[in-house]
Design a protein around this motif. Structure first.
Motif, PDB file in Angstrom:
ATOM      1  N   TRP A 332       0.934  -1.264   0.158  1.00 59.97           N
ATOM      2  CA  TRP A 332       0.031  -0.110   0.164  1.00 59.97           C
ATOM      3  C   TRP A 332       0.739   1.243   0.108  1.00 59.97           C
ATOM      4  O   TRP A 332       0.210   2.510  -0.073  1.00 59.97           O
ATOM      5  CB  TRP A 332      -0.980   0.061   1.151  1.00 59.97           C
ATOM      6  CG  TRP A 332      -1.715  -1.142   1.241  1.00 59.97           C
ATOM      7  CD1 TRP A 332      -1.689  -2.378   1.815  1.00 59.97           C
ATOM      8  CD2 TRP A 332      -3.089  -1.549   0.481  1.00 59.97           C
ATOM      9  NE1 TRP A 332      -2.414  -3.447   1.627  1.00 59.97           N
ATOM     10  CE2 TRP A 332      -3.407  -2.818   0.662  1.00 59.97           C
ATOM     11  CE3 TRP A 332      -3.648  -0.760  -0.580  1.00 59.97           C
ATOM     12  CZ2 TRP A 332      -4.443  -3.334   0.074  1.00 59.97           C
ATOM     13  CZ3 TRP A 332      -4.589  -1.409  -1.089  1.00 59.97           C
ATOM     14  CH2 TRP A 332      -5.320  -2.581  -0.689  1.00 59.97           C
ATOM     15  N   ASN A 399      -5.961   4.469   1.185  1.00 55.75           N
ATOM     16  CA  ASN A 399      -6.048   3.515   0.295  1.00 55.75           C
ATOM     17  C   ASN A 399      -6.259   2.268   0.772  1.00 55.75           C
ATOM     18  O   ASN A 399      -7.058   1.545   0.268  1.00 55.75           O
ATOM     19  CB  ASN A 399      -4.572   3.646  -0.472  1.00 55.75           C
ATOM     20  CG  ASN A 399      -4.652   2.736  -1.823  1.00 55.75           C
ATOM     21  OD1 ASN A 399      -5.544   2.022  -1.989  1.00 55.75           O
ATOM     22  ND2 ASN A 399      -3.275   2.678  -2.090  1.00 55.75           N
ATOM     23  N   ALA A 403      -9.837  -0.057   0.330  1.00 55.21           N
ATOM     24  CA  ALA A 403     -10.011  -1.362  -0.394  1.00 55.21           C
ATOM     25  C   ALA A 403     -10.173  -2.422   0.618  1.00 55.21           C
ATOM     26  O   ALA A 403     -10.911  -3.462   0.507  1.00 55.21           O
ATOM     27  CB  ALA A 403      -8.733  -1.657  -1.061  1.00 55.21           C
ATOM     28  N   SER A 410     -11.062  -0.001  -6.904  1.00 53.42           N
ATOM     29  CA  SER A 410      -9.969   0.938  -7.057  1.00 53.42           C
ATOM     30  C   SER A 410     -10.018   2.078  -7.348  1.00 53.42           C
ATOM     31  O   SER A 410     -11.285   2.424  -8.339  1.00 53.42           O
ATOM     32  CB  SER A 410      -9.030   0.184  -7.889  1.00 53.42           C
ATOM     33  OG  SER A 410      -7.923   0.909  -8.113  1.00 53.42           O
ATOM     34  N   ARG A 411      -9.525   3.255  -7.081  1.00 57.10           N
ATOM     35  CA  ARG A 411      -9.651   4.695  -7.579  1.00 57.10           C
ATOM     36  C   ARG A 411      -8.579   5.246  -8.197  1.00 57.10           C
ATOM     37  O   ARG A 411      -7.592   4.625  -8.291  1.00 57.10           O
ATOM     38  CB  ARG A 411      -9.941   5.535  -6.250  1.00 57.10           C
ATOM     39  CG  ARG A 411     -10.998   5.156  -5.431  1.00 57.10           C
ATOM     40  CD  ARG A 411     -10.997   5.712  -4.008  1.00 57.10           C
ATOM     41  NE  ARG A 411      -9.753   5.489  -3.446  1.00 57.10           N
ATOM     42  CZ  ARG A 411      -9.617   6.115  -2.130  1.00 57.10           C
ATOM     43  NH1 ARG A 411     -10.636   6.807  -1.661  1.00 57.10           N
ATOM     44  NH2 ARG A 411      -8.390   5.570  -1.565  1.00 57.10           N
ATOM     45  N   GLU A 412      -8.979   6.269  -9.003  1.00 61.81           N
ATOM     46  CA  GLU A 412      -7.667   7.063  -9.614  1.00 61.81           C
ATOM     47  C   GLU A 412      -7.799   8.548  -9.309  1.00 61.81           C
ATOM     48  O   GLU A 412      -9.129   8.784  -9.267  1.00 61.81           O
ATOM     49  CB  GLU A 412      -7.903   6.850 -11.092  1.00 61.81           C
ATOM     50  CG  GLU A 412      -6.581   7.526 -11.894  1.00 61.81           C
ATOM     51  CD  GLU A 412      -6.570   7.006 -13.278  1.00 61.81           C
ATOM     52  OE1 GLU A 412      -5.604   7.405 -14.081  1.00 61.81           O
ATOM     53  OE2 GLU A 412      -7.670   6.558 -13.996  1.00 61.81           O
ATOM     54  N   TRP A 429     -13.353   6.045  -9.989  1.00 62.82           N
ATOM     55  CA  TRP A 429     -13.011   4.826 -10.062  1.00 62.82           C
ATOM     56  C   TRP A 429     -12.054   4.776 -11.172  1.00 62.82           C
ATOM     57  O   TRP A 429     -12.084   5.226 -12.154  1.00 62.82           O
ATOM     58  CB  TRP A 429     -14.293   4.116 -10.455  1.00 62.82           C
ATOM     59  CG  TRP A 429     -15.443   4.116  -9.448  1.00 62.82           C
ATOM     60  CD1 TRP A 429     -16.686   4.901  -9.684  1.00 62.82           C
ATOM     61  CD2 TRP A 429     -15.369   4.299  -8.020  1.00 62.82           C
ATOM     62  NE1 TRP A 429     -17.619   5.113  -8.494  1.00 62.82           N
ATOM     63  CE2 TRP A 429     -16.710   4.557  -7.558  1.00 62.82           C
ATOM     64  CE3 TRP A 429     -14.234   3.651  -6.920  1.00 62.82           C
ATOM     65  CZ2 TRP A 429     -17.252   4.370  -5.997  1.00 62.82           C
ATOM     66  CZ3 TRP A 429     -14.794   3.860  -5.540  1.00 62.82           C
ATOM     67  CH2 TRP A 429     -16.080   4.256  -5.276  1.00 62.82           C
ATOM     68  N   ASP A 431     -11.443   1.719 -12.662  1.00 64.72           N
ATOM     69  CA  ASP A 431     -12.089   0.817 -13.660  1.00 64.72           C
ATOM     70  C   ASP A 431     -12.680   1.827 -14.769  1.00 64.72           C
ATOM     71  O   ASP A 431     -13.678   2.412 -14.695  1.00 64.72           O
ATOM     72  CB  ASP A 431     -13.081  -0.112 -13.201  1.00 64.72           C
ATOM     73  CG  ASP A 431     -13.676  -1.400 -14.095  1.00 64.72           C
ATOM     74  OD1 ASP A 431     -13.405  -0.884 -15.184  1.00 64.72           O
ATOM     75  OD2 ASP A 431     -13.677  -2.318 -13.724  1.00 64.72           O
ATOM     76  N   ARG A 816      -8.305  -4.231  -4.172  1.00 63.25           N
ATOM     77  CA  ARG A 816      -7.498  -3.832  -5.277  1.00 63.25           C
ATOM     78  C   ARG A 816      -7.050  -2.399  -4.709  1.00 63.25           C
ATOM     79  O   ARG A 816      -7.812  -1.365  -4.607  1.00 63.25           O
ATOM     80  CB  ARG A 816      -8.288  -3.821  -6.552  1.00 63.25           C
ATOM     81  CG  ARG A 816      -8.917  -5.213  -6.853  1.00 63.25           C
ATOM     82  CD  ARG A 816      -9.874  -4.772  -7.938  1.00 63.25           C
ATOM     83  NE  ARG A 816      -9.219  -4.115  -9.032  1.00 63.25           N
ATOM     84  CZ  ARG A 816     -10.080  -3.468  -9.934  1.00 63.25           C
ATOM     85  NH1 ARG A 816     -11.341  -3.730  -9.959  1.00 63.25           N
ATOM     86  NH2 ARG A 816      -9.420  -2.571 -11.131  1.00 63.25           N
ATOM     87  N   PRO A 817      -5.576  -2.024  -4.670  1.00 57.03           N
ATOM     88  CA  PRO A 817      -4.881  -0.878  -4.376  1.00 57.03           C
ATOM     89  C   PRO A 817      -5.379   0.029  -5.352  1.00 57.03           C
ATOM     90  O   PRO A 817      -5.633  -0.295  -6.866  1.00 57.03           O
ATOM     91  CB  PRO A 817      -3.558  -1.128  -4.450  1.00 57.03           C
ATOM     92  CG  PRO A 817      -3.501  -2.621  -4.306  1.00 57.03           C
ATOM     93  CD  PRO A 817      -4.563  -3.180  -4.978  1.00 57.03           C
ATOM     94  N   ASP A 818      -5.408   1.481  -4.896  1.00 58.50           N
ATOM     95  CA  ASP A 818      -5.695   2.644  -6.064  1.00 58.50           C
ATOM     96  C   ASP A 818      -4.587   2.674  -7.096  1.00 58.50           C
ATOM     97  O   ASP A 818      -3.462   1.998  -6.670  1.00 58.50           O
ATOM     98  CB  ASP A 818      -5.760   3.941  -5.348  1.00 58.50           C
ATOM     99  CG  ASP A 818      -7.054   3.961  -4.216  1.00 58.50           C
ATOM    100  OD1 ASP A 818      -7.758   3.352  -4.666  1.00 58.50           O
ATOM    101  OD2 ASP A 818      -6.576   4.698  -3.318  1.00 58.50           O
ATOM    102  N   LYS A 819      -4.869   3.180  -8.204  1.00 56.55           N
ATOM    103  CA  LYS A 819      -3.951   3.328  -9.243  1.00 56.55           C
ATOM    104  C   LYS A 819      -2.892   4.407  -9.148  1.00 56.55           C
ATOM    105  O   LYS A 819      -1.865   4.081  -9.538  1.00 56.55           O
ATOM    106  CB  LYS A 819      -4.939   3.548 -10.632  1.00 56.55           C
ATOM    107  CG  LYS A 819      -4.160   3.579 -11.968  1.00 56.55           C
ATOM    108  CD  LYS A 819      -4.913   3.906 -12.963  1.00 56.55           C
ATOM    109  CE  LYS A 819      -4.186   3.850 -14.385  1.00 56.55           C
ATOM    110  NZ  LYS A 819      -5.022   3.909 -15.693  1.00 56.55           N
TER     111      LYS A 819
END
Length: 837
Positions: A332, A399, A403, A410-412, A429, A431, A816-819
């Motif tokens: 993380w 983060n 999750a 997962s976020r961006e 998001w 995705d 799922r970790p963030d981007k």
């Protein structure tokens, strides 16, 4: 001559004067006479204390005389913060059932009456139920002992609108008597995608940091002026209530649909009474998520109602050092300005011993354990969730929290257009398929009720945008983006009379409701029996008695009796007819011993009738159900009051149905089952489904969607008798868009006596409503489920129930970790600002 002489004083008079003189001398000789010396300090203090006590008593008596007969506080919705923590008006969600509590006290005498609660609009008039001729109020009896304050809880249905609502409460004498008090509370409506994150903690102030997490407030500065941004983009309202004798959550589980998460820290489970304990377990099975601060809570939860569902037990205290938390850094901590999580001193923690069916959360070592509970989940931590080093580790802590603890996508992060400071960044998001669903309520909460949350439109709970070409004031072409509210303004969990499930139930009811007219076979059979009884049997009977002439006398009596039998068998009452038809939907979760029962009840009458419906279950909620999508009211016509009352049972009272008409009622309750439908292993090692219900299951099918490939598997099972089992083996299914799953098999089993549940079958078996990893059983029960009494009772009562049993949901997905991280974006914004300078 005798001269006048003065008489000598009488002896008694002289004696009196002597005694008085002696008394005066004695009094003068006494020391400390108050008339001759000042008060001592002690005497003065005693006198002043007596005077003060007398004055206080007089003031108390005066206040007693001036006190009102009742002290009634305004209604406060639950869940919400109260007291000093409350800020502004309470928040509610449109279309959801909620509860409100009122503090009440009678000052002069014991009192018995009732309180009524309803939601009114800006004009002060009750807000009606959409597309029905009714508006709804709720009531319950109130018993007040003199001088003793008590909290009275009542339910109310928040209308499907976003502004201008007030909860109004009236206290009155019993049986609709005179009004004694009226109070109201303004309501602020939450956004469709907003839900409550409730903290149940001994020290709730330790969790104020939750309000600063990006996972909670979803930072978004927008791409244009019409974007939903800033405070309006908030995902969760964090509630930090001070806990007293009772946890500030509703006692009815069907009023928990506004709650997405609960944080539990060092709370004695005995603070929850029986209804709230049952409600919490129900909420978990239908998708609620409970986050437990392990070090302070696991010991308290041992032996409690939550113990069977916990993912771990307390294996003893331990000290957590850098090596123990290395998995957090490895998974993380990343990005251009990554921070390393390093304990300033060893953390106090515990060892987590996994329970059956539980696992450690992926990418966290053995610091978090989780376990699925029906559709929901409990996650437990091995360390303090308010550890200062953890909080200073942000944004990586955010983060991980998003999750691992909240199990969100997962976020961006990206710079907002026209960023003027480093904090001007957007969060969406990662995705691509979710980017247009930033404000979709289905991503804010995992709670789902099949009766409420199956929608024909994919965007039913999503805030969308509409882009239109236009020109500015100078005639230059521009694109105008408008934000559009979703079809269901209450989001997920809202009571909905027009979603896919309700529409299917309405279609089935409209086909089945009304009077069942006898067919030709019935008429011919009755006529044949009548003629046989009237002629040969009648004659033969009196012939045996040698009284044939009596046969003529018996003939009209037989005719009358035959008419009565025909009327009874035909379910007709010489033109004055009532009929009741019920289509129910019973949703089950795994091995849970309670099911969510939705009833759709149609009431037909040929003569105007006022109906009352009584439910045995204390959790029952009910409201009029629209017969169709048109407005039944004529211009100028007002809606009629229907009241839901709670005492030892729940009643819906005052439903007036016009002559030769049908009206409908929608109700829900949590039905105790004792045992439901479970999956086990047969002696040959095959999977088997076991029907532990009291009624046989018909038209049973089982389907499963593979979690990885998304492929569908299934099997037609047919009938399963009560207390019986059947083995099953799921084979791949080829989906034909034109033919619903197992439609041919159901068609082959259909008969004239069955109610047509095909519209609901098609919904329950629609692949788009079956989640990855889910195994689902669908079937029917061809009888009216007990627990509802309608008065006046109808001669014709028909019903059937659809069963939707979620047998399994598969493994919990890996977090799922963030981007990227906000630090990456801040660095870019700072660089851009510097270059502009």
């Amino acid at each position: 001559m005798i001269l006048n002489q003065e008489k000598p004083p009488h002896t008694s008079s002289l004696l009196t004067r002597a005694l008085a003189l002696l008394l005066c001398c004695a009094m003068l000789s006494i020391t400390g006479c108050s008339g001759c010396r000042p008060e001592t300090p002690a005497e003065k203090a005693a006198r002043e204390a007596a005077e003060k006590a007398k004055q206080e008593q007089e003031e108390k008596e005066k206040k007693e005389r001036e006190r009102p007969p009742f002290e009634i506080a305004r209604p406060i919705p639950k869940p919400s913060e109260v007291g000093e923590q409350a800020q502004g008006l309470p928040r509610v969600k449109a279309g959801h059932w909620m509860t409100a509590t009122q503090a009440m006290k009678a000052n002069y005498e014991d009192w018995v009456g009732e309180t009524q609660l309803q939601v009114v609009g800006k004009n002060g008039r009750p807000i009606g139920i959409d597309r029905t001729p009714f508006y709804l109020a709720s009531s319950r009896p109130v018993r007040l002992a003199k001088g003793n304050a008590r909290q009275v809880e009542n339910v109310f249905l928040v209308p499907q609108q976003l502004k201008g609502m007030t909860a109004e409460s009236v206290l009155r004498e019993r049986a609709g008597g005179s009004e004694r008090s009226r109070n109201s509370t303004g309501l602020l409506t939450m956004k469709p995608y907003e839900y409550f994150f409730v903290v149940l903690a001994k020290e709730p102030s330790r969790y104020t940091y939750l309000k600063t997490l990006n996972a909670i407030d979803s930072p978004y500065r927008g791409n244009n002026a019409d974007d939903v941004s800033g405070d309006d983009a908030l995902y969760y309202r964090v509630l930090l209530p001070e806990l007293s004798n009772q946890v500030p959550l509703p006692e009815n589980p069907l009023c928990w649909t506004t709650v997405a998460y609960i944080m539990w820290d060092e709370v004695d489970p005995e603070q929850l009474d029986r209804p709230r304990r049952e409600a919490l377990v129900d909420w978990l099975h239908w998708g609620g998520q409970l986050i437990v601060n392990g070090p302070d809570s696991l010991k308290l939860l041992e032996g409690s109602f939550l113990e069977p569902y916990l993912p771990a037990t307390d294996g003893g205290a331990r000290r957590l050092i850098s090596e123990d938390i290395a998995p957090l850094n490895d998974n993380w901590s990343y990005g251009r300005r990554a921070k390393t999580l390093t304990p300033t001193k060893p953390w106090s923690g515990i060892t987590l011993n996994l329970t059956e069916g539980a696992d450690f959360v992926d990418k966290t070592g053995e610091l978090f354990a989780e376990k699925r509970v029906g559709r929901g989940r409990i996650v437990v931590s091995a360390m303090q969730l308010a550890e200062r080093d953890l909080l200073n580790w942000s944004p990586h802590f955010d983060n991980m929290f998003n999750a691992c603890l909240m199990q969100r996508p997962s976020r961006e992060f990206s710079p907002a257009p026209f960023a003027f400071k480093p904090s001007d960044y957007n969060c969406n998001w990662a995705d691509k398929g979710l980017k247009q669903r930033r404000l979709d309520a289905s991503l804010s909460t995992n709670v789902r009720l099949f009766a409420r949350d199956v929608h024909s439109s994919r965007d039913a709970t999503n805030v969308t945008t509409s882009e239109v070409d236009d020109t500015d004031m100078f005639g230059n072409p521009i694109s105008v983006v408008t934000t559009l509210d979703p079809e269901v303004v209450g989001g997920i969990g809202a009571w909905n009379n027009f979603n896919a499930t309700s529409t299917a139930a309405r279609a089935a009811l409209r086909e089945a409701a009304g009077v069942q007219v006898p067919n030709s076979t019935f008429v011919i059979s009755c006529l044949a029996v009548y003629l046989v009884v009237l002629v040969p049997l009648n004659w033969a009977f009196f012939r045996a008695l040698n009284k044939v002439e009596y046969a003529w006398i018996a003939a009209p009596l037989i005719a009358l009796a035959g008419t009565a039998v025909v009327v009874k068998q035909a379910q007709l009452d010489i033109g004055f007819v009532r009929a009741q038809t019920e289509i129910a939907l019973l949703e089950l979760q795994g091995n849970h011993d309670r099911g969510h029962l939705s009833r759709y009840t149609a009431l037909y009458t040929s003569l105007a009738t006022t109906y009352n419906l009584e439910y045995d279950n204390e959790t029952a909620l009910a409201a009029p159900f629209p017969v169709d999508t048109s407005d039944p009211l004529l211009p100028g016509q007002s809606q009629q009051l229907v009241e839901i009352s709670r005492n030892t049972t729940v009643k819906l009272q005052g439903l007036r149905v016009s002559s030769a008409a049908t009206d409908m009622v929608h109700s829900e309750e949590m039905l105790p089952l004792g045992a439901g439908i479970v999956v086990g292993k047969a002696s040959n090692g095959l999977d088997q489904v076991i029907n532990r219900m009291d009624a046989p299951l018909r038209s049973v099918a089982i389907v499963r969607r593979d979690a990885k490939s998304g492929d569908l598997f299934g099997m037609w099972v047919g009938d399963i008798e009560s207390s019986a089992s059947k083995p099953f083996k799921l084979d791949p299914i080829t989906i034909d868009p034109k033919t619903p799953l197992f439609a041919n098999e159901r068609r082959g089993e259909a008969n004239e006596k069955q109610l047509n549940l095909e519209p609901i079958f098609q919904l329950a078996l629609d692949p788009k409503f079956i989640e990855p990893g889910e195994t689902r059983l669908v079937g029917r029960i061809d009888q009216v489920l007990p627990g509802l009494a309608v008065s006046p009772q109808a001669p014709q009562i028909r019903g059937a129930a659809m069963i939707v049993a979620h047998l399994d949901y598969g493994a919990i997905p890996s977090p799922r970790p963030d981007k990227n991280t906000p630090l990456d974006v801040v660095a870019k914004i700072e660089a851009d600002l510097e270059s502009d300078e």
